[in-house]
Motif scaffolding. Structure first.
Motif, short mmCIF file in Angstrom:
data_model
loop_
_atom_site.label_atom_id
_atom_site.label_comp_id
_atom_site.label_asym_id
_atom_site.label_seq_id
_atom_site.Cartn_x
_atom_site.Cartn_y
_atom_site.Cartn_z
N UNK A 1 0.84 -1.21 0.00
CA UNK A 1 0.00 0.00 0.00
C UNK A 1 0.87 1.25 0.00
N UNK A 2 2.03 1.20 0.68
CA UNK A 2 2.94 2.34 0.66
C UNK A 2 3.51 2.56 -0.75
N UNK A 3 3.50 1.54 -1.58
CA UNK A 3 3.94 1.65 -2.97
C UNK A 3 2.81 2.05 -3.90
N UNK A 4 1.60 2.12 -3.40
CA UNK A 4 0.49 2.59 -4.21
C UNK A 4 -0.53 1.55 -4.61
N UNK A 5 -0.39 0.31 -4.17
CA UNK A 5 -1.39 -0.69 -4.49
C UNK A 5 -2.62 -0.50 -3.61
N UNK A 6 -3.78 -0.81 -4.16
CA UNK A 6 -5.02 -0.78 -3.39
C UNK A 6 -5.18 -2.07 -2.60
N UNK A 7 -6.17 -2.11 -1.75
CA UNK A 7 -6.40 -3.26 -0.87
C UNK A 7 -6.56 -4.56 -1.66
N UNK A 8 -7.39 -4.53 -2.71
CA UNK A 8 -7.62 -5.74 -3.50
C UNK A 8 -6.34 -6.18 -4.22
N UNK A 9 -5.60 -5.20 -4.76
CA UNK A 9 -4.34 -5.51 -5.43
C UNK A 9 -3.34 -6.14 -4.46
N UNK A 10 -3.33 -5.67 -3.21
CA UNK A 10 -2.40 -6.23 -2.21
C UNK A 10 -2.66 -7.72 -2.00
N UNK A 11 -3.92 -8.09 -1.91
CA UNK A 11 -4.26 -9.50 -1.73
C UNK A 11 -3.85 -10.34 -2.93
#
Length: 184
Positions: A127-137
């Motif tokens: 998330x600190x790199x800019x991914x959203x919650x769904x993308x993180x999963x």
């Protein structure tokens, strides 16, 4: 080199050039460290905060050693591109130094101290790199290649190498940085 790999290298350059002035400098690396400190809710003065800043100091030293061809304390896009091609595409001498930095980063991400970086902990980094919650999963699922519920140093390093060497857009490495930055 395939266009997608060149684009990935240029995208990571843009990620590291936090202030957008066209070069990567120590101030940019500290800005990235501060972004992670905020993301993890960690004060810079704490032991873990100091460890993170020290890891980013080492990261800067590794970048300068391998990327700053003219030794001016700034890394331009061409210098960065050439060094990343040599380091990852041509398998240059980056590995040992890079492993230490990755280990330090994952140690910081292991906020509960269990020796593993689970999905929630790795999600903070992403998330600190800019991914959203769904993308993180989705990213975690791709990066956890052995399916043990944690990201190891080996998995992370393999993903980084994959990011710089494999143009396929659905490999583990393709999930290291925001998808929006990767598409041409």
């Amino acid at each position: 080199m395939k266009q997608v790999l060149r684009h990935r290298i240029d995208s990571t350059f843009a990620h590291y050039d936090v202030n957008g002035n066209g070069v990567i400098e120590l101030a940019d690396i500290y800005a990235l460290a501060n972004r992670l400190l905020r993301a993890f809710g960690e004060p810079a003065a704490s032991e873990r905060g100091r460890d993170l800043v020290e890891a980013y100091d080492r990261f800067w030293e590794v970048l300068v050693d391998h990327c700053d061809a003219d030794r001016d304390g700034k890394i331009g896009p061409g210098e960065y591109r050439e060094a990343m091609i040599e380091a990852f595409v041509d398998h240059g001498p980056f590995d040992a130094d890079f492993l230490e930095v990755v280990q330090s980063l994952l140690d910081i991400a292991d906020t509960n101290g269990d020796g593993r970086v689970d999905a929630a902990e790795f999600g903070v980094l992403l998330r600190a790199r800019g991914l959203g919650e769904e993308e993180c999963g989705m990213a975690f699922a791709h990066l956890d290649t052995d399916g043990d519920g944690a990201i190891s140093v080996q998995e992370y390093v393999a993903a980084v190498r994959d990011y710089y060497t494999n143009p396929d857009e659905d490999t583990p490495g393709s999930w290291l940085y925001p998808k929006a930055l990767q598409h041409i």
